[in-house]
Write a protein that holds these residues in place. Structure first.
Motif, PDB file in Angstrom:
ATOM      1  N   GLN A  29       4.539  -5.423   4.809  1.00  0.00           N
ATOM      2  CA  GLN A  29       3.606  -6.333   4.136  1.00  0.00           C
ATOM      3  C   GLN A  29       4.221  -6.730   2.802  1.00  0.00           C
ATOM      4  O   GLN A  29       4.540  -5.872   1.972  1.00  0.00           O
ATOM      5  N   GLU A  85      -1.510  -4.423  -1.602  1.00  0.00           N
ATOM      6  CA  GLU A  85      -2.968  -4.399  -1.561  1.00  0.00           C
ATOM      7  C   GLU A  85      -3.484  -3.904  -2.908  1.00  0.00           C
ATOM      8  O   GLU A  85      -2.889  -3.023  -3.522  1.00  0.00           O
ATOM      9  N   GLU A  86      -4.593  -4.474  -3.368  1.00  0.00           N
ATOM     10  CA  GLU A  86      -5.143  -4.118  -4.672  1.00  0.00           C
ATOM     11  C   GLU A  86      -6.514  -3.463  -4.514  1.00  0.00           C
ATOM     12  O   GLU A  86      -7.348  -3.916  -3.733  1.00  0.00           O
ATOM     13  N   THR A  87      -6.720  -2.392  -5.263  1.00  0.00           N
ATOM     14  CA  THR A  87      -8.014  -1.708  -5.279  1.00  0.00           C
ATOM     15  C   THR A  87      -8.582  -1.778  -6.683  1.00  0.00           C
ATOM     16  O   THR A  87      -7.970  -1.305  -7.644  1.00  0.00           O
ATOM     17  N   LYS A 118      -6.580  -2.624 -11.599  1.00  0.00           N
ATOM     18  CA  LYS A 118      -6.442  -2.566 -10.149  1.00  0.00           C
ATOM     19  C   LYS A 118      -5.205  -1.745  -9.792  1.00  0.00           C
ATOM     20  O   LYS A 118      -4.121  -1.996 -10.329  1.00  0.00           O
ATOM     21  N   LYS A 146      -2.280  -0.904  -7.276  1.00  0.00           N
ATOM     22  CA  LYS A 146      -1.561  -1.631  -6.239  1.00  0.00           C
ATOM     23  C   LYS A 146      -0.919  -0.640  -5.274  1.00  0.00           C
ATOM     24  O   LYS A 146      -0.337   0.363  -5.692  1.00  0.00           O
ATOM     25  N   SER A 147      -1.026  -0.914  -3.982  1.00  0.00           N
ATOM     26  CA  SER A 147      -0.390  -0.071  -2.970  1.00  0.00           C
ATOM     27  C   SER A 147       0.338  -0.968  -1.982  1.00  0.00           C
ATOM     28  O   SER A 147      -0.157  -2.040  -1.606  1.00  0.00           O
ATOM     29  N   TYR A 148       1.516  -0.531  -1.605  1.00  0.00           N
ATOM     30  CA  TYR A 148       2.342  -1.314  -0.698  1.00  0.00           C
ATOM     31  C   TYR A 148       2.282  -0.727   0.712  1.00  0.00           C
ATOM     32  O   TYR A 148       2.394   0.482   0.910  1.00  0.00           O
TER      33      TYR A 148
END
Length: 293
Positions: free
Chosen positions: A32, A36-38, A24, A26-28
């Motif tokens: 927040q 967020e995980e993709t 996955k 991860k983007s911040y």
């Protein structure tokens, strides 16, 4: 000291194994706390044996490139495991040994060329591994000979054609003496002549030097003679098949965004029109012979 030349034997040990691999990104996002995980790789399992030529097919965004990086310890699994010659890629002490065992060639050769001369570029990898100078010179000669670029040893890399640059990038990986090379769409930016040059070099390394090849592409014709083919879609492995079995899944492959080789597409269209083409017709030459008999 070993040389670039590896002899292909009968041993069928596992070179690379992925078990229920999940990755996955991860983007911040601003303001927040949690990233967020993709999900990019979804429960991928595969096994590649020493000396094999394995193709991985999939459309853009199917997870192929992420898988390549995970299999060469450039990315660590979010879950599951990757083993390269039984070395766990999640352990920091295994990262360098894994990268010595499995090298990677990327789409754009310019991203891998760092030297002012071809021989300097090929020397870069082994220098970083701490290989003695005398041994580096031997490796440079052997690697350039293996990809047919000995005559360009004193050339400036960026003056070469796309296919020649990619072969220099391959030589740079070879000089580190890997047992396996992962190619991530190495012909994506090349013209037809450059593609042929690179494919000829890849097949030579596999068949004559015994190097295990993992070849990632969305061009089926580049992996028609692979030992095994994996098809990926949305981060999952849909099939693992021998090429001759996979070719019979024309409609499913096209739904996955994979373009068939011209002659396979023609066979499929002729069959749709009611023309009976025997399953024994497995090449462009065989199709031409059958249609003109």
């Amino acid at each position: 000291m070993p040389t670039v030349c590896l002899i292909k034997g009968n041993s069928k040990m596992k070179m690379i194994e992925a078990l229920n691999l999940i990755f996955k990104y991860k983007s911040y996002v601003q303001n927040q706390e949690m990233p967020e995980e993709t999900l990019v790789l979804d429960n991928v399992s595969l096994s590649i044996e020493k000396g094999d030529f394995v193709g991985i097919l999939g459309h853009n965004g199917s997870g192929k490139s992420t898988l390549a990086k995970a299999l060469t310890a450039l990315l660590k699994p979010s879950q599951g495991a990757v083993y390269v010659k039984q070395m766990d890629s999640s352990l920091e002490e295994n990262v360098i040994p894994i990268r010595r065992t499995a090298g990677m060639v990327f789409q754009n050769p310019d991203n891998q060329l760092v030297g002012n001369l071809v021989e300097e570029d090929v020397a870069f990898g082994p220098e970083n591994l701490g290989v003695p100078t005398e041994e580096i010179w031997k490796r440079i000669s052997a690697a350039l000979e293996a990809v047919g670029m000995t005559a360009y040893r004193q050339s400036v890399p960026h003056s070469l054609s796309g296919g020649q640059k990619q072969k220099i990038a391959i030589a740079g990986i070879l000089a580190m003496e890997p047992e396996c090379i992962v190619f991530d769409e190495p012909t994506a930016m090349l013209d037809p002549r450059g593609r042929k040059e690179v494919l000829d070099a890849v097949h030579f390394l596999n068949k004559e030097r015994g190097i295990t090849v993992l070849y990632i592409t969305h061009h089926m014709e580049e992996v028609e003679d692979a030992d095994w083919l994996y098809v990926m879609d949305r981060g999952r492995v849909l099939w693992k098949e021998r090429p001759e079995v996979l070719w019979e899944k024309e409609e499913e492959l096209m739904r996955c965004g994979i373009r068939l080789p011209f002659y396979r597409d023609l066979i499929w269209r002729l069959r749709k029109k009611g023309v009976e083409i025997p399953k024994t017709v497995q090449s462009e030459e065989a199709l031409l012979e059958y249609l003109t008999r």
